[in-house]
Enzyme design. Sequence first.
Site, short mmCIF file in Angstrom:
data_model
loop_
_atom_site.label_atom_id
_atom_site.label_comp_id
_atom_site.label_asym_id
_atom_site.label_seq_id
_atom_site.Cartn_x
_atom_site.Cartn_y
_atom_site.Cartn_z
N GLU A 1 1.05 -1.23 -0.17
CA GLU A 1 -0.26 -0.01 -0.35
C GLU A 1 0.88 1.08 -0.54
OE1 GLU A 1 -3.37 -0.33 0.50
OE2 GLU A 1 -3.62 -1.75 0.36
N CYS B 1 -2.22 9.61 2.40
CA CYS B 1 -1.66 8.84 1.20
C CYS B 1 -2.57 9.09 -0.24
CB CYS B 1 -1.45 7.50 1.94
SG CYS B 1 -3.38 6.50 2.46
P1 NAD Z 1 8.57 4.21 4.96
O1 NAD Z 1 8.06 4.02 3.98
O2 NAD Z 1 9.23 5.48 5.52
O3 NAD Z 1 8.31 3.41 6.04
C1 NAD Z 1 7.26 2.81 6.23
C2 NAD Z 1 7.48 1.78 7.20
O4 NAD Z 1 8.88 0.79 7.30
C3 NAD Z 1 8.08 2.19 8.73
O5 NAD Z 1 7.45 0.71 9.67
C4 NAD Z 1 9.09 2.12 8.61
O6 NAD Z 1 10.01 1.60 9.62
C5 NAD Z 1 9.65 0.67 7.96
N1 NAD Z 1 10.98 0.22 7.12
C6 NAD Z 1 11.70 2.01 6.69
N2 NAD Z 1 12.39 1.40 6.31
C7 NAD Z 1 12.10 -0.49 5.84
C8 NAD Z 1 13.51 -1.34 5.22
N3 NAD Z 1 14.87 -0.85 5.12
N4 NAD Z 1 13.22 -2.39 5.42
C9 NAD Z 1 11.81 -2.55 6.10
N5 NAD Z 1 10.47 -1.45 6.78
C10 NAD Z 1 11.67 -0.51 6.71
O7 NAD Z 1 6.53 5.47 5.40
P2 NAD Z 1 6.49 6.61 6.37
O8 NAD Z 1 7.19 7.86 5.84
O9 NAD Z 1 6.01 6.07 7.23
O10 NAD Z 1 4.72 7.23 5.26
C11 NAD Z 1 4.51 7.58 4.46
C12 NAD Z 1 5.11 6.64 2.57
O11 NAD Z 1 3.08 5.85 3.02
C13 NAD Z 1 3.69 7.97 1.80
O12 NAD Z 1 4.88 7.64 0.95
C14 NAD Z 1 2.66 7.81 1.70
O13 NAD Z 1 2.36 8.05 0.74
C15 NAD Z 1 2.21 6.25 1.77
N6 NAD Z 1 1.21 5.71 2.72
C16 NAD Z 1 0.04 4.92 1.77
C17 NAD Z 1 -0.92 4.39 2.68
C18 NAD Z 1 -1.96 3.85 1.42
O14 NAD Z 1 -3.07 3.09 2.03
N7 NAD Z 1 -1.88 2.98 0.31
C19 NAD Z 1 -1.33 4.40 3.64
C20 NAD Z 1 -0.60 6.07 3.87
C21 NAD Z 1 0.83 6.32 3.88
#
Ligand code: NAD
Length: 478
Positions: free
Chosen positions: A221, A255
Amino acid sequence: MRYARPGTDPPRAIRHLFEAQRDACAAERYPSLKVRHDRLRRLAALTEDHDQEFVAAIAADFGTRPAQETRLAELFVIAVGIRHARRHLSRWMAEERVPTPIYLWPGRSRVLRQPLGVVGVISPWNYPVQLALLPALAALAAGNSVMLKPSELTPRTSALLDRLVAQYFSESEFAVVTGGPDVGDAFSHLPFDHLFFTGSTAVGRKIALAAAANLIPVTLELGGKSPALIHADADFRAVAPRLMTGKLLNAGQTCIAPDYALVPSGRVDAFAAAMRDSAASMYPSFRDNPDYSSIVNDAHYRRLVALIDDAVQKGARPVSLDPDGAGRDEQGRKLAPTMLVGVNDSMAIMSEEIFGPVLPIEAYNSLDQAIDKINARPRPLSLYMFGGDAQVRRSVRYRTTAGGVTIDDTLWHFSNENLPFGGIGASGIGAYHGERGFLTFTHRKAVFIQPRMSLTWMLRPPYARRFERVLALLKKIS
Ligand code: NAD
């Protein structure tokens, strides 16, 4: 469960938890309806009994996060999801009867909806409860065990989730693992039966690679730039409050927030004026307004300011919506909404997901040109369309590709449990919510039941004229 303690080995500790869940799944491969109802009841109690704690934890993590936005966009959405699942669970769990072709008569065919096993969920910070618990709810309803890795950017909320999940669930049913990207990375390399990730496209790619090594199916997502297409005949006074609400909920850190607006050229100033009036009526001020969220941390605040500055340097005209005129409060991380007029593709703001209260306005000359602009960019998570007659709306729906669409408003397609929610292309893989979520975490197992009396023996060797005659007959009747 916290794995950031010095001296602990995150991969080993997480693996231990994973193995405990896997053993529990092996011991109970098909949790009964009663067991699943009880898990959903406990999930509901976890959120309802501690709603004020969630409101406070999220507010503390953000700086300012209106209690109303947490109650609506996190706790209400979860309550609706749980109620919907509990109401429909017995039907979702039922074996599907599917038709059997005549050449297999009198055999019968079924599809058994079976839990996958251990599900991993990785969630982001922007709606730190809802985006952690909605996938968990779907996975639990489908009879799986769940391991959740919430975001490190909302540490108080993640710690609260950790404590409450441990209080309401056994570790083998549902457990939380806290930590940053290193823990997330170790987590994503576990041999789950399904890995469900919500977050950025960049990290989503890493998750997909990690899962591929273990041949683990993933749901991603992700985010992206969701357009709002404003038709020439739209009533801007009606459009503006709906578009503003979608843009400024959680200060744009959503998002599915409308990322940029496509507005008929020649009407850009009228549109900007309607948006300014609408913002003023909802937010008399931004700086000390408890109804307006902070940007989650300094890095994201600086990122947004840099996006605005880059666009202005390259020729965009900023239109601040701040009646105080201050625009920015770095200490409180309050960024008043800004519209940018006269944007072009050389500006970072037109290629990166904004994820904040900035709205670029891109002018278009014809509907075809607007559709071409949308289709030239990576496939968005959402698309919003305002105005236009039935034919125009149909044309936009059929000629563009997006995860989901709301017509004449923003965000609301997300909140209907009967609609699948998910992205496409760069905005994601797979979907959830309602029955679609249940099926994401379910194996639909094909079952064919052959009765004692069957005619299939006629197709066995030794192959001779009987085989040819029977095959010719089957071709005719099937
Ligand atoms: P992010 O990708 O930085 O982090 C998301 C999660 O991934 C966190 O728990 C983080 O600790 C973990 N993570 C980070 N690096 C990792 C790695 N190398 N391996 C495994 N896990 C890792 O995203 P964010 O900044 O927390 O959220 C914002 C983003 O999420 C935006 O792009 C937004 O559009 C998207 N988003 C999408 C939805 C949806 O439903 N499609 C909903 C909310 C947010």
